[in-house]
Design a protein around this motif. Structure first.
Motif, short mmCIF file in Angstrom:
data_model
loop_
_atom_site.label_atom_id
_atom_site.label_comp_id
_atom_site.label_asym_id
_atom_site.label_seq_id
_atom_site.Cartn_x
_atom_site.Cartn_y
_atom_site.Cartn_z
N GLU A 76 50.21 -16.20 14.33
CA GLU A 76 49.83 -15.05 15.17
C GLU A 76 49.03 -15.46 16.39
O GLU A 76 48.67 -14.62 17.21
CB GLU A 76 49.03 -14.05 14.33
N GLY A 77 48.75 -16.76 16.51
CA GLY A 77 48.03 -17.27 17.67
C GLY A 77 46.54 -17.38 17.51
O GLY A 77 45.84 -17.81 18.43
N HIS A 78 46.01 -17.02 16.31
CA HIS A 78 44.56 -17.07 16.08
C HIS A 78 44.21 -18.40 15.41
O HIS A 78 43.76 -18.45 14.27
CB HIS A 78 44.13 -15.88 15.22
N TRP A 79 44.39 -19.48 16.16
CA TRP A 79 44.20 -20.82 15.59
C TRP A 79 42.77 -21.04 15.12
O TRP A 79 42.52 -21.83 14.21
CB TRP A 79 44.55 -21.88 16.64
N ASP A 80 41.82 -20.34 15.75
CA ASP A 80 40.41 -20.51 15.39
C ASP A 80 40.09 -19.93 14.02
O ASP A 80 39.02 -20.22 13.46
CB ASP A 80 39.50 -19.89 16.46
N PHE A 81 40.96 -19.12 13.48
CA PHE A 81 40.76 -18.55 12.15
C PHE A 81 41.83 -19.04 11.18
O PHE A 81 42.24 -18.32 10.28
CB PHE A 81 40.72 -17.02 12.22
N CYS A 82 42.28 -20.26 11.40
CA CYS A 82 43.27 -20.90 10.53
C CYS A 82 42.88 -20.73 9.06
O CYS A 82 41.72 -20.92 8.69
CB CYS A 82 43.38 -22.38 10.89
N ALA A 83 43.86 -20.39 8.23
CA ALA A 83 43.60 -20.17 6.80
C ALA A 83 43.42 -21.48 6.04
O ALA A 83 42.99 -21.46 4.88
CB ALA A 83 44.74 -19.36 6.19
N ASN A 84 43.75 -22.59 6.66
CA ASN A 84 43.70 -23.88 5.97
C ASN A 84 42.62 -24.78 6.56
O ASN A 84 42.87 -25.91 6.96
CB ASN A 84 45.06 -24.57 6.04
N LYS A 85 41.40 -24.26 6.64
CA LYS A 85 40.29 -25.00 7.23
C LYS A 85 39.72 -26.06 6.30
O LYS A 85 39.15 -27.06 6.75
CB LYS A 85 39.17 -24.04 7.63
N TYR A 98 36.08 -21.52 18.74
CA TYR A 98 36.96 -21.26 19.88
C TYR A 98 38.41 -21.50 19.48
O TYR A 98 38.74 -22.34 18.64
CB TYR A 98 36.59 -22.14 21.08
N ASN A 99 39.30 -20.72 20.08
CA ASN A 99 40.73 -20.96 19.95
C ASN A 99 41.05 -22.19 20.80
O ASN A 99 40.63 -22.28 21.96
CB ASN A 99 41.51 -19.75 20.44
N SER A 100 41.78 -23.13 20.26
CA SER A 100 42.04 -24.39 20.96
C SER A 100 42.79 -24.20 22.27
O SER A 100 42.84 -25.12 23.09
CB SER A 100 42.79 -25.36 20.06
N GLN A 101 43.35 -23.03 22.49
CA GLN A 101 43.95 -22.75 23.80
C GLN A 101 42.90 -22.79 24.90
O GLN A 101 43.24 -22.96 26.08
CB GLN A 101 44.64 -21.39 23.77
N LEU A 102 41.61 -22.63 24.54
CA LEU A 102 40.53 -22.66 25.53
C LEU A 102 40.18 -24.09 25.95
O LEU A 102 39.54 -24.27 26.99
CB LEU A 102 39.28 -22.00 24.95
N PHE A 103 40.56 -25.08 25.16
CA PHE A 103 40.08 -26.44 25.43
C PHE A 103 40.55 -26.97 26.78
O PHE A 103 39.74 -27.52 27.55
CB PHE A 103 40.47 -27.38 24.30
N PRO A 104 41.83 -26.84 27.13
CA PRO A 104 42.24 -27.28 28.48
C PRO A 104 41.51 -26.54 29.59
O PRO A 104 41.22 -27.12 30.65
CB PRO A 104 43.74 -26.99 28.50
N LYS A 105 41.20 -25.26 29.36
CA LYS A 105 40.45 -24.49 30.35
C LYS A 105 39.04 -25.07 30.53
O LYS A 105 38.52 -25.14 31.65
CB LYS A 105 40.38 -23.03 29.90
N ALA A 106 38.42 -25.49 29.42
CA ALA A 106 37.09 -26.10 29.50
C ALA A 106 37.14 -27.42 30.26
O ALA A 106 36.24 -27.73 31.05
CB ALA A 106 36.54 -26.31 28.09
N ILE A 107 38.19 -28.21 30.04
CA ILE A 107 38.33 -29.47 30.77
C ILE A 107 38.44 -29.20 32.26
O ILE A 107 37.81 -29.88 33.09
CB ILE A 107 39.55 -30.26 30.26
N GLU A 108 39.22 -28.21 32.62
CA GLU A 108 39.39 -27.88 34.05
C GLU A 108 38.08 -27.38 34.65
O GLU A 108 37.69 -27.81 35.75
CB GLU A 108 40.49 -26.83 34.21
N LEU A 109 37.37 -26.49 33.95
CA LEU A 109 36.11 -25.97 34.47
C LEU A 109 35.08 -27.08 34.61
O LEU A 109 34.26 -27.07 35.54
CB LEU A 109 35.58 -24.86 33.56
N ALA A 110 35.12 -28.07 33.71
CA ALA A 110 34.16 -29.17 33.75
C ALA A 110 34.26 -29.96 35.05
O ALA A 110 33.30 -30.64 35.45
CB ALA A 110 34.37 -30.10 32.56
N ARG A 111 35.39 -29.89 35.75
CA ARG A 111 35.51 -30.57 37.04
C ARG A 111 34.48 -30.05 38.04
O ARG A 111 34.09 -30.76 38.97
CB ARG A 111 36.91 -30.35 37.63
#
Length: 343
Positions: A96-105, A282-295
């Motif tokens: 469903e796209g909610h990787w941050d709430f993965c059932a297999n943590k 965080y949902n891992s979809q945010l990680f590339p956004k964080a890398i870009e903002l870090a510039r």
């Protein structure tokens, strides 16, 4: 390889540990440096659970050492940033796209129940290894993971340009939250009781040109009912955070503290239109956004101290790991080779 494991007494022990070998879809990274997170400190003081025997640490950057036969995106020698928030990708929640709430943590929490990065090497699946921008230093890149956490909580609070954000706590995550909120166009008020950290925060904001960020003591009357969004980066200051919230404000609980409790008056929430939000990982979809903002953010200014793995006791002492001791650092990193960590 050398590694720091959690011992039965909730301390760290430096041991010789088997160097990981890559499976077909894995990447082994030679760790250049790893930031000490508030969660790491919470484990050592009994506020957050972790498995004895695990290699701790998760805010890591490094250089690819070896790859599995199915890996195509990375090769030995690549400079990389590690995303430690793992997900399976196949459970219903992930689908469903909610990787941050993965059932297999279970068994996938890096540095808690899966071997982490307070070591010379770490192994993770390829999708959790991100290329570091060519112009980015390791000191800036090591703060990308906390920046992803900050973005997650800011977006959960639906912060908008022109609003006022109150950031509770002037540790590294609080500073990163303040910088990100400023970048979003908000006016930012950060609260911090420790005079040493107050001054460090002011220095970082001045170097960043963050002219809409001010630093306050927690009892400053200017804070009362000011925040359209209030982010508790400490994790045990919900009641105080509610007092900082403006009518119709959103209070986001960010800090991890398994022992924290709070008393909330439902009538106040109702009458003032307040919302309490738990953002989770965080949902891992945010990680590339964080890398870009870090510039665009001088995150390297947060790094005040660097220690070797052998110096881990001094590193945690600088972060006031013992209750009642003063702070003497902002962001502390551990590096297997401290002399080469800034390249």
């Amino acid at each position: 390889m050398k590694a720091l494991i959690l011992n039965e007494q909730r301390g760290l022990t430096l041991v010789e540990h088997p160097k990981p070998e890559p499976g077909p879809a894995d990447v082994v990274v030679r760790v250049v440096q790893t930031g000490i997170c508030g969660t790491d400190r919470s484990v050592l003081v009994g506020k957050f659970p972790a498995n004895p025997g695990v290699v701790m640490g998760h805010e890591a950057v490094g250089v690819v050492d070896s790859t599995g036969s199915a890996v195509t995106a990375h090769r030995p020698g690549d400079r990389v940033i590690i995303n430690p928030t793992l997900y399976c990708g196949s459970c219903q929640t992930c689908l469903e796209g909610h990787w941050d709430f993965c059932a297999n943590k279970a068994g996938t929490e890096v540095g808690l129940d899966l071997d982490g990065a307070f070591a010379e090497y770490i192994r993770l699946p390829e999708r959790f290894i991100h290329a570091m921008p060519e112009e980015m230093s390791f000191d800036r890149a090591v703060v990308v993971e906390p920046l992803a956490c900050a973005l997650n909580n800011i977006e959960a609070g639906r912060l908008r340009a022109g609003e006022t954000a109150v950031i509770v706590g002037g540790g590294p995550v609080g500073v990163v939250c303040a910088l990100a909120a400023w970048h979003y166009g908000a006016r930012v008020l950060l609260t911090e009781p420790d005079p040493y950290r107050q001054e460090l925060c002011r220095e970082v904001f001045a170097k960043a040109g963050a002219d809409r960020v001010t630093v306050h003591t927690p009892d400053d009357a200017q804070l009362a009912r000011r925040g359209d969004v209030v982010i508790d980066t400490v994790g045990n200051l919900l009641e105080q955070s509610l007092a900082y919230a403006a009518n119709r404000g959103r209070v986001v609980i960010m800090g991890y503290n398994s022992k924290a409790e709070a008393t909330v008056r439902p009538l106040e929430l109702l009458q003032r239109g307040l919302r309490i939000i738990g953002a989770g990982d965080y949902n891992s979809q945010l990680f590339p956004k964080a890398i870009e903002l870090a510039r665009y953010l001088p995150l390297e200014e947060l790094v005040t101290h660097r220690f070797s793995l052998e110096e881990h006791e001094q590193a945690f002492a600088a972060l006031a790991a013992a209750p009642g001791t003063p702070y003497s650092a902002l962001k502390v990193v551990l590096a297997p080779d401290p002399a080469g960590a800034q390249r």
